[in-house]
Design a protein around this motif. Structure first.
Motif, PDB file in Angstrom:
ATOM      1  N   GLY A  31      -2.114 -17.213 104.625  1.00  0.00           N
ATOM      2  CA  GLY A  31      -1.178 -17.049 103.524  1.00  0.00           C
ATOM      3  C   GLY A  31      -0.628 -18.346 102.981  1.00  0.00           C
ATOM      4  O   GLY A  31       0.022 -18.351 101.929  1.00  0.00           O
ATOM      5  N   GLN A  32      -0.899 -19.455 103.663  1.00  0.00           N
ATOM      6  CA  GLN A  32      -0.386 -20.754 103.214  1.00  0.00           C
ATOM      7  C   GLN A  32      -1.319 -21.333 102.152  1.00  0.00           C
ATOM      8  O   GLN A  32      -2.530 -21.378 102.333  1.00  0.00           O
ATOM      9  N   PRO A  33      -0.776 -21.804 101.010  1.00  0.00           N
ATOM     10  CA  PRO A  33      -1.626 -22.359  99.949  1.00  0.00           C
ATOM     11  C   PRO A  33      -2.145 -23.745 100.319  1.00  0.00           C
ATOM     12  O   PRO A  33      -1.567 -24.446 101.150  1.00  0.00           O
ATOM     13  N   ILE A  34      -3.232 -24.148  99.669  1.00  0.00           N
ATOM     14  CA  ILE A  34      -3.815 -25.469  99.878  1.00  0.00           C
ATOM     15  C   ILE A  34      -4.468 -25.908  98.578  1.00  0.00           C
ATOM     16  O   ILE A  34      -5.016 -25.088  97.830  1.00  0.00           O
ATOM     17  N   LYS A  35      -4.368 -27.209  98.266  1.00  0.00           N
ATOM     18  CA  LYS A  35      -5.005 -27.787  97.087  1.00  0.00           C
ATOM     19  C   LYS A  35      -6.082 -28.759  97.546  1.00  0.00           C
ATOM     20  O   LYS A  35      -5.830 -29.601  98.403  1.00  0.00           O
ATOM     21  N   VAL A  36      -7.262 -28.637  96.973  1.00  0.00           N
ATOM     22  CA  VAL A  36      -8.328 -29.591  97.279  1.00  0.00           C
ATOM     23  C   VAL A  36      -8.896 -30.122  95.968  1.00  0.00           C
ATOM     24  O   VAL A  36      -8.969 -29.409  94.964  1.00  0.00           O
ATOM     25  N   MET A  37      -9.255 -31.406  95.991  1.00  0.00           N
ATOM     26  CA  MET A  37      -9.891 -32.034  94.837  1.00  0.00           C
ATOM     27  C   MET A  37     -11.393 -32.035  95.084  1.00  0.00           C
ATOM     28  O   MET A  37     -11.857 -32.450  96.148  1.00  0.00           O
ATOM     29  N   VAL A  38     -12.152 -31.561  94.097  1.00  0.00           N
ATOM     30  CA  VAL A  38     -13.594 -31.376  94.257  1.00  0.00           C
ATOM     31  C   VAL A  38     -14.335 -32.187  93.210  1.00  0.00           C
ATOM     32  O   VAL A  38     -13.947 -32.222  92.034  1.00  0.00           O
ATOM     33  N   ARG A  39     -15.405 -32.840  93.657  1.00  0.00           N
ATOM     34  CA  ARG A  39     -16.314 -33.521  92.733  1.00  0.00           C
ATOM     35  C   ARG A  39     -17.666 -32.829  92.807  1.00  0.00           C
ATOM     36  O   ARG A  39     -18.211 -32.655  93.895  1.00  0.00           O
ATOM     37  N   ARG A  40     -18.186 -32.451  91.676  1.00  0.00           N
ATOM     38  CA  ARG A  40     -19.438 -31.692  91.630  1.00  0.00           C
ATOM     39  C   ARG A  40     -20.510 -32.500  90.913  1.00  0.00           C
ATOM     40  O   ARG A  40     -20.304 -32.993  89.811  1.00  0.00           O
ATOM     41  N   GLY A  41     -21.666 -32.638  91.549  1.00  0.00           N
ATOM     42  CA  GLY A  41     -22.789 -33.297  90.896  1.00  0.00           C
ATOM     43  C   GLY A  41     -22.684 -34.801  90.935  1.00  0.00           C
ATOM     44  O   GLY A  41     -22.210 -35.402  91.904  1.00  0.00           O
ATOM     45  N   VAL A  42     -23.120 -35.448  89.869  1.00  0.00           N
ATOM     46  CA  VAL A  42     -23.209 -36.898  89.821  1.00  0.00           C
ATOM     47  C   VAL A  42     -21.818 -37.518  89.873  1.00  0.00           C
ATOM     48  O   VAL A  42     -20.817 -36.895  89.556  1.00  0.00           O
ATOM     49  N   ALA A  43     -21.795 -38.810  90.273  1.00  0.00           N
ATOM     50  CA  ALA A  43     -20.512 -39.489  90.488  1.00  0.00           C
ATOM     51  C   ALA A  43     -19.684 -39.569  89.212  1.00  0.00           C
ATOM     52  O   ALA A  43     -18.459 -39.638  89.258  1.00  0.00           O
ATOM     53  N   GLU A  44     -20.356 -39.575  88.033  1.00  0.00           N
ATOM     54  CA  GLU A  44     -19.611 -39.714  86.782  1.00  0.00           C
ATOM     55  C   GLU A  44     -18.853 -38.439  86.408  1.00  0.00           C
ATOM     56  O   GLU A  44     -17.997 -38.449  85.540  1.00  0.00           O
ATOM     57  N   THR A  45     -19.178 -37.337  87.047  1.00  0.00           N
ATOM     58  CA  THR A  45     -18.502 -36.076  86.735  1.00  0.00           C
ATOM     59  C   THR A  45     -17.047 -36.139  87.185  1.00  0.00           C
ATOM     60  O   THR A  45     -16.755 -36.534  88.317  1.00  0.00           O
ATOM     61  N   ALA A  46     -16.151 -35.748  86.318  1.00  0.00           N
ATOM     62  CA  ALA A  46     -14.728 -35.801  86.653  1.00  0.00           C
ATOM     63  C   ALA A  46     -14.397 -34.787  87.736  1.00  0.00           C
ATOM     64  O   ALA A  46     -14.821 -33.630  87.659  1.00  0.00           O
ATOM     65  N   PRO A  47     -13.633 -35.199  88.761  1.00  0.00           N
ATOM     66  CA  PRO A  47     -13.232 -34.243  89.802  1.00  0.00           C
ATOM     67  C   PRO A  47     -12.250 -33.217  89.242  1.00  0.00           C
ATOM     68  O   PRO A  47     -11.575 -33.470  88.245  1.00  0.00           O
ATOM     69  N   PHE A  48     -12.163 -32.084  89.887  1.00  0.00           N
ATOM     70  CA  PHE A  48     -11.246 -31.045  89.440  1.00  0.00           C
ATOM     71  C   PHE A  48     -10.540 -30.457  90.657  1.00  0.00           C
ATOM     72  O   PHE A  48     -11.023 -30.516  91.778  1.00  0.00           O
ATOM     73  N   GLU A  49      -9.349 -29.891  90.408  1.00  0.00           N
ATOM     74  CA  GLU A  49      -8.511 -29.372  91.486  1.00  0.00           C
ATOM     75  C   GLU A  49      -8.751 -27.876  91.672  1.00  0.00           C
ATOM     76  O   GLU A  49      -8.899 -27.129  90.710  1.00  0.00           O
ATOM     77  N   VAL A  50      -8.800 -27.464  92.930  1.00  0.00           N
ATOM     78  CA  VAL A  50      -8.965 -26.046  93.264  1.00  0.00           C
ATOM     79  C   VAL A  50      -7.793 -25.632  94.141  1.00  0.00           C
ATOM     80  O   VAL A  50      -7.505 -26.282  95.155  1.00  0.00           O
ATOM     81  N   ASN A  51      -7.103 -24.562  93.760  1.00  0.00           N
ATOM     82  CA  ASN A  51      -5.995 -24.022  94.545  1.00  0.00           C
ATOM     83  C   ASN A  51      -6.460 -22.769  95.273  1.00  0.00           C
ATOM     84  O   ASN A  51      -7.005 -21.842  94.654  1.00  0.00           O
ATOM     85  N   LEU A  52      -6.254 -22.752  96.581  1.00  0.00           N
ATOM     86  CA  LEU A  52      -6.672 -21.617  97.388  1.00  0.00           C
ATOM     87  C   LEU A  52      -5.540 -21.194  98.301  1.00  0.00           C
ATOM     88  O   LEU A  52      -4.556 -21.922  98.487  1.00  0.00           O
ATOM     89  N   THR A  53      -5.700 -20.013  98.875  1.00  0.00           N
ATOM     90  CA  THR A  53      -4.773 -19.516  99.885  1.00  0.00           C
ATOM     91  C   THR A  53      -5.562 -19.173 101.136  1.00  0.00           C
ATOM     92  O   THR A  53      -6.567 -18.456 101.063  1.00  0.00           O
ATOM     93  N   ARG A  54      -5.130 -19.714 102.255  1.00  0.00           N
ATOM     94  CA  ARG A  54      -5.838 -19.466 103.517  1.00  0.00           C
ATOM     95  C   ARG A  54      -5.764 -17.985 103.876  1.00  0.00           C
ATOM     96  O   ARG A  54      -4.733 -17.344 103.698  1.00  0.00           O
ATOM     97  N   GLU A  55      -6.883 -17.464 104.389  1.00  0.00           N
ATOM     98  CA  GLU A  55      -6.963 -16.062 104.766  1.00  0.00           C
ATOM     99  C   GLU A  55      -7.588 -15.913 106.144  1.00  0.00           C
ATOM    100  O   GLU A  55      -8.199 -16.848 106.659  1.00  0.00           O
ATOM    101  N   VAL A  56      -7.429 -14.734 106.703  1.00  0.00           N
ATOM    102  CA  VAL A  56      -8.175 -14.380 107.904  1.00  0.00           C
ATOM    103  C   VAL A  56      -9.587 -14.038 107.462  1.00  0.00           C
ATOM    104  O   VAL A  56      -9.788 -13.189 106.595  1.00  0.00           O
TER     105      VAL A  56
END
Length: 459
Positions: free
Chosen positions: A164-189
């Motif tokens: 139930g605790q939220p977490i933010k992670v920064m993700v980079r997808r593909g080539v290095a020039e691609t701008a990273p983006f933030e993903v907000n998730l909630t931990r689950e069982v």
């Protein structure tokens, strides 16, 4: 009591339960060492003692004996190969909890690459899968803190937390020039549901995402449901092992046995190359002899490669997809005092034809690349042979396997692959088409022998 494990070299945010493998426990009475060996051992231990005392007495910060001993053990085990490691009390206790089938986390298998946490694959129906994580994504920050400088274990610990605790992670997808983006998730069982199924027309589709204690019961239920749902219209099965990182060897053997009436499934050999265990199929085919297509890819590892290799060598199924990961080793979990344990590689496993897939993988009979969706460059996936310290293959193939050998690695694809089992899943469509075509061919009426044609000419 020892336990044995055969699973891929991935740590998981849900820390997928290390899964025991059926194998012989280590000998309780090791052979007596020769005097020369005793002398060498004594010198080595004296050197270790000297280093230990100097670090304890002169290191810039005070370290406890327990910290130094743990670091020494971890270094010794991790230097052997990518799959041997030390489990402290917390890790060992958590592993035992995981075997009950419930874990807390996000639901992705990850590894460490160039200082970043790299996603191997998201687990179906988890926060990570619903958030759209893809194989090859790089996690660069966790709750605003960079991951560079952290070990994989430290990064995983930061991503874990109370349900139930939220977490933010920064993700980079593909080539290095691609701008990273933030993903907000909630931990689950995360509850283990390793087998899912559905009808694809007159074909039974069965996806196996891991080999836990629930896999064989889940497979039996899936086959029964499909047989009841389709009845006499059922023409065959697609068994999907893509992105399956492995698990319990006894479950892999049981799954393979479900499709076989006889013959060898897998064998293991230890240090001296002597066969330590052999697993053979028992009478009875759960699918009643219907054709099977097994889907594999670079995320199919360890126990899933055992199933794929057994069904391929026994000519029971057609393998379709891309080259598998190539993990062909068995790990043993050995409990230690104070609720600690060590995980050490103790054997290689071999398919029925006697081949080891270590660092090579299983080559599909029909190579089919997955369809690409987004216009995003995708980094090539890692294989067992890419891991530092990976074991070599002790049975290099003399002849080409049934499938064609993989071509040279192509340039990174300009798109992300479709999600397995989705409407855009091209590999699944090809597998279903193959089964439909086989069924139609079998239904063709027998043709009478062709009569010779008599041609008359004017003379």
């Amino acid at each position: 009591m020892t336990q044995k494990f055969a699973y891929a070299a991935f740590m998981s945010l849900v820390l997928m339960a290390p899964l025991p493998v059926l194998a012989q426990p280590p000998s309780a009475s090791p052979a007596k060492a020769s005097p020369a060996r005793d002398s060498v051992d004594e010198r080595a231990l004296n050197l270790f003692s000297e280093v230990f005392e100097r670090v304890r007495g002169q290191y810039v910060e005070k370290m406890t004996d327990e910290q130094l001993v743990k670091a020494a053990i971890e270094g010794m085990l991790t230097s052997l190969d990518p799959h041997s490691s030390f489990l402290d009390t917390a890790d060992f206790t958590e592993m035992q909890v995981q075997t009950r089938g419930e874990f807390g986390g996000l639901g992705i298998e990850v590894t460490l690459e160039n200082g970043y946490v790299k996603v191997i694959s998201p687990i179906d129906d988890t926060p990570a899968a619903r958030a759209g994580f893809q194989s090859g994504d790089l996690i660069t920050q966790i709750d605003g803190e960079p991951v560079q400088g952290l070990s994989l274990k430290q990064a995983v610990e930061r991503m874990r937390g109370p349900v139930g605790q939220p977490i933010k992670v920064m993700v980079r997808r593909g080539v290095a020039e691609t701008a990273p983006f933030e993903v907000n998730l909630t931990r689950e069982v995360i509850k283990s549901q390793p087998v899912k199924s559905r009808a694809e027309g007159d074909v039974g589709y069965i996806r196996i995402t891991g080999f836990s204690r629930q896999t064989q019961p889940g497979l039996e239920k899936a086959v029964q449901t499909l047989q009841q749902q389709l009845g006499n219209r059922l023409i065959g099965y697609v068994v999907d092992l893509r992105n399956n990182p492995g698990g319990l060897l006894d479950q892999a053997v049981s799954v393979a046995d479900s499709f076989l009436d006889k013959g060898n499934i897998v064998s293991t050999r230890g240090r001296d190359g002597v066969e330590t265990q052999r697993f053979d199929a028992t009478a009875g085919d759960l699918t009643k002899g219907l054709p099977i297509v097994v889907l594999v890819n670079g995320g199919s590892a360890s126990a899933s490669e055992i199933v794929a290799g057994a069904l391929q060598d026994q000519h029971r199924a057609v393998l379709m997809g891309t080259q598998t990961f190539g993990k062909g080793s068995v790990q043993t979990i050995m409990p230690l005092p104070d609720q600690k344990a060590m995980k050490i590689t103790t054997a290689r496993y071999y398919t029925p034809s006697g081949r080891s897939i270590q660092a090579l993988g299983v080559t599909p009979d029909i190579t089919v690349e997955q369809a690409k969706l987004e216009q995003v460059a995708q980094a090539p996936g890692r294989k067992e042979s890419d891991l530092r310290g990976a074991l070599s293959n002790d049975t290099p193939p003399k002849d080409a396997p049934r499938g064609q050998p993989p071509a040279a690695a192509p340039a990174p694809a300009p798109a992300a692959p479709a999600v397995p089992g989705s409407a855009e899943d091209y590999q699944l469509r090809r597998a279903v088409d193959l089964l439909v075509g086989t069924s139609l061919f079998r239904q063709l009426p027998a043709q009478p022998p062709a009569q010779p044609r008599i041609t008359k000419t004017a003379g």
